[in-house]
Write a protein that holds these residues in place. Structure first.
Motif, short mmCIF file in Angstrom:
data_model
loop_
_atom_site.label_atom_id
_atom_site.label_comp_id
_atom_site.label_asym_id
_atom_site.label_seq_id
_atom_site.Cartn_x
_atom_site.Cartn_y
_atom_site.Cartn_z
N GLU A 34 0.81 -1.21 0.00
CA GLU A 34 0.00 0.00 0.00
C GLU A 34 0.84 1.26 0.00
O GLU A 34 0.41 2.29 -0.47
N LYS A 36 3.50 3.93 -1.05
CA LYS A 36 4.09 4.38 -2.30
C LYS A 36 5.53 4.83 -2.04
O LYS A 36 5.86 5.33 -0.98
N GLU A 63 -4.60 11.80 -1.81
CA GLU A 63 -5.31 10.74 -1.08
C GLU A 63 -6.20 9.94 -2.02
O GLU A 63 -6.34 8.73 -1.87
N SER A 64 -6.80 10.61 -3.01
CA SER A 64 -7.65 9.88 -3.97
C SER A 64 -6.82 8.95 -4.85
O SER A 64 -7.34 8.00 -5.40
N ARG A 65 -5.52 9.22 -4.94
CA ARG A 65 -4.60 8.33 -5.67
C ARG A 65 -4.01 7.27 -4.75
O ARG A 65 -3.03 6.61 -5.08
N ASN A 66 -4.57 7.13 -3.58
CA ASN A 66 -4.14 6.15 -2.58
C ASN A 66 -2.74 6.44 -2.03
O ASN A 66 -2.01 5.53 -1.67
N LYS A 68 -1.06 7.81 1.01
CA LYS A 68 -1.48 8.04 2.39
C LYS A 68 -0.39 8.67 3.25
O LYS A 68 -0.56 8.84 4.44
#
Length: 137
Positions: A34, A36, A63-66, A68
């Motif tokens: 998870e 990046k 955040e919408s692109r994961n 975090k």
């Protein structure tokens, strides 16, 4: 449904969950997947700044692109933006609505194009191009 919730509240759950070593290993691997890399985060930031955005808008889009990394650490995003401004990859301006907008400059566009061309996310060449450890932990 409320009755089921009340009954559930009366049940005692074990304070400790028992995991085998393999379960732990699988959980840690899932967590690592998870996360990046710093290079991916930097490229995503530069891509999103092709248009003028506030720091808050940028945070939401990351955040919408994961991504975090900046959840509950919003200050780290602003440190990154400041560093990118120092490198002259991005610029900022204050608008009449008292919001600061960030946007990509020509130097940042060139870096982004080269980074996207390499497509080797963890390559030493990409790390050198992007300047090493620019993201703050």
């Amino acid at each position: 449904m409320e009755e089921r919730l009340r009954r559930l509240g009366k049940k005692k759950l074990s304070n400790e969950l028992m995991f085998t070593e393999q379960h732990r290993k699988n959980i840690y691997q899932a967590i690592d997947r998870e996360q990046k890399s710093n290079e991916e985060i930097l490229i995503a930031t530069l891509q999103l700044l092709n248009e003028k955005r506030t720091g808050f808008e940028l945070l939401q889009m990351l955040e919408s692109r994961n991504i975090k990394k900046f959840i509950n650490q919003e200050g780290a995003l602003y440190l990154l933006l400041h560093e990118l401004e120092q490198k002259e990859w991005i610029a900022s301006l204050w608008m009449d609505n008292h919001l600061k907008y960030y946007y990509l400059q020509d130097k940042g566009r060139k870096v982004l194009m080269k980074a996207e061309e390499t497509q080797l996310k963890d390559s030493p060449a990409l790390k050198d191009l992007l300047g090493g450890d620019i993201l703050y932990e």
